[in-house]
Design an enzyme around this catalytic site. Sequence first.
Site, PDB file in Angstrom:
ATOM      1  N   HIS A  82      -2.043  -7.922 -28.725  1.00 42.55           N
ATOM      2  CA  HIS A  82      -2.064  -6.482 -28.477  1.00 42.55           C
ATOM      3  C   HIS A  82      -2.226  -6.150 -26.994  1.00 42.55           C
ATOM      4  CE1 HIS A  82      -6.572  -6.963 -28.858  1.00 42.55           C
ATOM      5  NE2 HIS A  82      -6.525  -6.108 -27.845  1.00 42.55           N
TER       6      HIS A  82
ATOM      7  N   ASP B 172      -2.497 -11.652 -34.092  1.00 42.70           N
ATOM      8  CA  ASP B 172      -2.833 -11.023 -32.813  1.00 42.70           C
ATOM      9  C   ASP B 172      -3.051 -12.065 -31.719  1.00 42.70           C
ATOM     10  OD1 ASP B 172      -3.276  -8.965 -31.018  1.00 42.70           O
ATOM     11  OD2 ASP B 172      -5.417  -8.810 -31.475  1.00 42.70           O
TER      12      ASP B 172
ATOM     13  N   SER C 281     -11.151  -8.649 -25.097  1.00 38.36           N
ATOM     14  CA  SER C 281     -10.051  -9.120 -25.931  1.00 38.36           C
ATOM     15  C   SER C 281      -9.328 -10.287 -25.269  1.00 38.36           C
ATOM     16  CB  SER C 281      -9.047  -7.988 -26.181  1.00 38.36           C
ATOM     17  OG  SER C 281      -9.609  -6.987 -26.981  1.00 38.36           O
TER      18      SER C 281
END
Length: 479
Positions: A106, A151, A224
Site C-alpha cells: 500500500h 500487502d 508500515s
Amino acid sequence: MRLVKLSSLLHVVAGLLVFILVSSLQAMHGQAVPKQKSFLDQLNSSLKNLAERVSPAVVEVKAWGYGVDDDSEDNDDDNARNIVKQHLAGAGVILDPDGYIVTNAHLIEGAEHVQVVVNPTRTAEMQVRTYLDVSGRTFDAEIVGVHQETDLAVLKIHANNLPTLQFANYENLQQGQMVIAFGSPLGFRNTATMGIVSSVARQIDSDSSLVYIQTDAAINPGNSGGALIDTSGNLVGINTAMLKAERAGLAIPSDTVKFIYEQIRNTGRVVQGEIGLGVQTITPLMAAGLKLTRDVGVIVSDVRPGFPAEEAGLQPKDIITAADGQAVPSALQFLTLIHRRKPGDHVELQLLRGTNLISVNVVVVEKAFESDPLNPAVNVDKNLISTLNVVGLDVNNSVAASVPGIRVRSGVLVTGKCSKREGTPTSLKVGDLIHAINGVTVRSVAEARAILAKLSTGSPVVLRVERQKQFLYLVSEVE
C-alpha cells in the site's frame, strides 16, 4: 531431607567465605572490587546493542504518485474517488546484501517514483549526537513485484554489501514474547518501539486466509513496511497496520513474508495454489442448523464449476477432516495449506459426507489474481482527461464485466475525479459512462481528449452519459 538442606547451606556459606576472602585480598593489594551490573543495566545494554545492529537494515521508503484522497470533503457519496498527487513515507527491510528490500504494497501503490533511504551504520568512533545528525544514503528504487492480497512488495536498489535481517521461525513465536518495532513513524526515520506479542495469529477477516501478529509495540503511520524483531534481532514480521480502536499493531508473519518475498524475488510474481473450493470453519450453531455429525472442522460451502475439486467429486456440505494426513481444524489452516502448494501438486483430502468417510485426490492449479480494472490510481497520467478533471478508462469486455447492467458496452468509464485541479466543472460521478461529447461518439480516452482539445474557452460541453442504467445529458462550458 535435613541432610539435603544442611548440604545446601554449607555450599552457600563456603561460597560467601570465598567471596569475602577474594575481596579482602583485592583490597589489601589496592585493587578495586568490580561492581556487578544490575539486571536493568544488562537489559539496557542488550537493547542498545540490538538497536545498533538492526537499525541499518531497516530503511525509509518514500513514494510519489497518485492515490485516492479518502478524507476529502469533496467525496459527497460512497462511490466518490478524489484522485490526488500523493507523497507517502514508510519503511522497508533489507533482506539481501545486493539491495533487495521488502515493504508494504500500500506504500507504493500507484507510485511513479520510489526512493529508499539507507540508515548509516554507526562505528565505534562515531559519537552518539554525530550519529543522530548523519543523513542516510538515498537510492532510486525499482519495484520488482507487488502482492496486494498480503500487502507485500519487493524493491531493488543498486547497492551492495548492505546489512540484512534474517527471518525468525514463526512457529517458535509465543504470546507474551518481547518484540521491537523499527520504522519511520510520523516521518521520524530510524525509530524503535518495544512491546510484547499480544497474539501470534490474529485473524481480522474471518473469510480471509490471512493472519497477523498482534503487538502492543507502538505502530504509527510511517511504521508500515518496517521490521518487527525478536530479542535475537531476527525478523518476526513486517509492520502493516494499526487498529486504532484497540490501539493494537499488526504485522505480517515472517513465514508469509518469506514465502511471498522469495517468489517475487525469483519470478516477479506470486504463484499460489487452489482447487476451486469455498470453505468455512464449522461453528456449533452452524452444526446445529445443518444437522452435522460434528461441530468442529471445515465445511465445503462452494464448489466452483470447472475446477479440480468439482472433477474430484467434492460437494457442498462435505466436511474436510484432513489434507495429506494433516488435520485441518479451521478454514484458515486448510486454505494456507492449499495456497502453499505448487500447480500440478496433488493433495489427498479425507472427507466426511454424512456418516461416510471418503478419500479423494485433487490436483492443485494456479490461483488466478485479477487486478481491479477500475483502480483509479493505475496509469493516471495516461487516463487523465484534464479538461473534465476526471480519470477515465476505455470500456472493453473486461471493464464491461465489472459494471453489471450497462446498456452500451463501449465508451469511457469514469473511475476517479481530480477536483483539486483547474478545469471544466461538471457533475460527472465515478461510475458514469461517457458515450458522446457534443454529439460525437467516443470509444476511448484518446478520442475524448482529441474532441475536447479542439474546444475553446466558453465553448459548450454536452456529455451523453449512462448512469445507473439510464441515459442523461450533462451540460457545462469550457473554462
